[in-house]
Motif scaffolding. Structure first.
Motif, PDB file in Angstrom:
ATOM      1  N   PHE A  39     -41.593   9.752 -38.325  1.00  0.00           N
ATOM      2  CA  PHE A  39     -40.866   8.809 -37.500  1.00  0.00           C
ATOM      3  C   PHE A  39     -39.918   9.491 -36.522  1.00  0.00           C
ATOM      4  CE2 PHE A  39     -42.267   5.967 -40.842  1.00  0.00           C
ATOM      5  CZ  PHE A  39     -42.701   4.896 -40.083  1.00  0.00           C
ATOM      6  N   LEU A  40     -39.843  10.810 -36.580  1.00  0.00           N
ATOM      7  CA  LEU A  40     -38.994  11.537 -35.643  1.00  0.00           C
ATOM      8  C   LEU A  40     -39.442  11.282 -34.204  1.00  0.00           C
ATOM      9  CD1 LEU A  40     -36.715  13.505 -35.094  1.00  0.00           C
ATOM     10  CD2 LEU A  40     -38.330  15.365 -35.401  1.00  0.00           C
ATOM     11  N   PHE A  41     -40.744  11.356 -33.987  1.00  0.00           N
ATOM     12  CA  PHE A  41     -41.283  11.090 -32.645  1.00  0.00           C
ATOM     13  C   PHE A  41     -40.924   9.676 -32.203  1.00  0.00           C
ATOM     14  CE2 PHE A  41     -44.714   9.248 -30.068  1.00  0.00           C
ATOM     15  CZ  PHE A  41     -44.594  10.037 -28.946  1.00  0.00           C
ATOM     16  N   PHE A  42     -41.059   8.731 -33.110  1.00  0.00           N
ATOM     17  CA  PHE A  42     -40.773   7.333 -32.785  1.00  0.00           C
ATOM     18  C   PHE A  42     -39.307   7.155 -32.407  1.00  0.00           C
ATOM     19  CE2 PHE A  42     -40.081   2.825 -33.654  1.00  0.00           C
ATOM     20  CZ  PHE A  42     -41.150   2.275 -32.959  1.00  0.00           C
ATOM     21  N   ARG A  43     -38.418   7.803 -33.153  1.00  0.00           N
ATOM     22  CA  ARG A  43     -36.986   7.716 -32.829  1.00  0.00           C
ATOM     23  C   ARG A  43     -36.708   8.262 -31.435  1.00  0.00           C
ATOM     24  NH1 ARG A  43     -34.174   9.849 -38.228  1.00  0.00           N
ATOM     25  NH2 ARG A  43     -36.093  10.985 -38.227  1.00  0.00           N
ATOM     26  N   ARG A  44     -37.385   9.354 -31.095  1.00  0.00           N
ATOM     27  CA  ARG A  44     -37.184   9.948 -29.768  1.00  0.00           C
ATOM     28  C   ARG A  44     -37.719   9.047 -28.663  1.00  0.00           C
ATOM     29  NH1 ARG A  44     -38.543  16.288 -30.802  1.00  0.00           N
ATOM     30  NH2 ARG A  44     -36.645  16.718 -31.972  1.00  0.00           N
TER      31      ARG A  44
ATOM     32  N   LEU B 104     -40.166   1.452 -40.431  1.00  0.00           N
ATOM     33  CA  LEU B 104     -39.724   1.369 -39.035  1.00  0.00           C
ATOM     34  C   LEU B 104     -38.241   1.041 -38.947  1.00  0.00           C
ATOM     35  CD1 LEU B 104     -42.330  -0.627 -36.890  1.00  0.00           C
ATOM     36  CD2 LEU B 104     -41.404   1.627 -36.432  1.00  0.00           C
ATOM     37  N   VAL B 105     -37.844   0.051 -39.718  1.00  0.00           N
ATOM     38  CA  VAL B 105     -36.460  -0.422 -39.658  1.00  0.00           C
ATOM     39  C   VAL B 105     -35.511   0.551 -40.336  1.00  0.00           C
ATOM     40  CG1 VAL B 105     -34.913  -2.247 -40.455  1.00  0.00           C
ATOM     41  CG2 VAL B 105     -37.113  -2.832 -39.440  1.00  0.00           C
ATOM     42  N   ARG B 106     -35.934   1.081 -41.467  1.00  0.00           N
ATOM     43  CA  ARG B 106     -35.053   1.935 -42.253  1.00  0.00           C
ATOM     44  C   ARG B 106     -34.897   3.330 -41.652  1.00  0.00           C
ATOM     45  NH1 ARG B 106     -36.922   2.210 -48.187  1.00  0.00           N
ATOM     46  NH2 ARG B 106     -38.711   2.838 -46.992  1.00  0.00           N
ATOM     47  N   GLU B 107     -35.967   3.879 -41.099  1.00  0.00           N
ATOM     48  CA  GLU B 107     -35.946   5.274 -40.658  1.00  0.00           C
ATOM     49  C   GLU B 107     -35.722   5.460 -39.160  1.00  0.00           C
ATOM     50  OE1 GLU B 107     -39.150   7.551 -42.377  1.00  0.00           O
ATOM     51  OE2 GLU B 107     -39.135   6.254 -44.151  1.00  0.00           O
ATOM     52  N   THR B 108     -35.678   4.360 -38.433  1.00  0.00           N
ATOM     53  CA  THR B 108     -35.412   4.439 -36.989  1.00  0.00           C
ATOM     54  C   THR B 108     -34.345   3.392 -36.662  1.00  0.00           C
ATOM     55  OG1 THR B 108     -37.007   2.755 -36.314  1.00  0.00           O
ATOM     56  CG2 THR B 108     -37.857   4.988 -36.588  1.00  0.00           C
TER      57      THR B 108
END
Length: 150
Positions: free
Chosen positions: A1-6, A39-43
């Motif tokens: 999820f690092l990519f998604f956060r970015r 999705l909600v918890r990690e971003t």
């Protein structure tokens, strides 16, 4: 999820095509109900997609108690009087679509309630001029206000 956060940071890009592509990626990810929790918890997906809906309007109709629970990221935006709401209709509609998809799961609805999505949507709904998007906002609000217990 690092990519998604970015990638979520691209929602604030000055380039309309980048913002549109970003929200389409977010919306497509929201179709997968099995990933809502992650999705909600990690971003910061909820906060990030609510940000472009906040405009220069005052949140006077929202109880101060409700604003206290607003995530810091959103609180800063609410206090900024010089900001503009997302100007592109289709991007705003995709944002609301993403929120609607998140309401498909109990975890998603709880997350939206916790992040005070209703309070943001309450103010935003009054300013939305596109009928179809306004109807989607109503659907999201309806699901957020509904009782989750059968």
């Amino acid at each position: 999820f690092l990519f998604f956060r970015r990638i979520l940071w691209s929602l604030s890009s000055k380039n309309e095509k980048i913002r549109k592509a970003t929200i389409e990626i977010v919306r497509n990810c929201c179709f997968s109900k099995t990933h809502h929790k992650s999705l909600v918890r990690e971003t910061q997906v909820v906060e990030r997609i609510l940000l472009p809906l906040i405009g220069p309007e005052k949140f006077d109709d929202v109880d101060e108690e409700d604003l206290e629970g607003l995530p810091e990221l959103l609180k800063q935006r609410v206090e900024d009087e010089d900001l503009e709401r997302e100007p592109v209709d289709s991007i705003r509609q995709d944002i609301i679509d993403s929120l609607l998809l998140l309401t498909d799961t109990k975890y998603g609805r709880e997350a939206l309630r916790l992040k005070k999505a209703y309070e943001v949507l309450k103010v935003y709904h009054c300013e939305e001029e596109v009928e179809e998007t306004s109807e989607l906002v109503f659907k999201v609000v309806e699901r957020l206000l509904a009782d989750d217990d059968p």
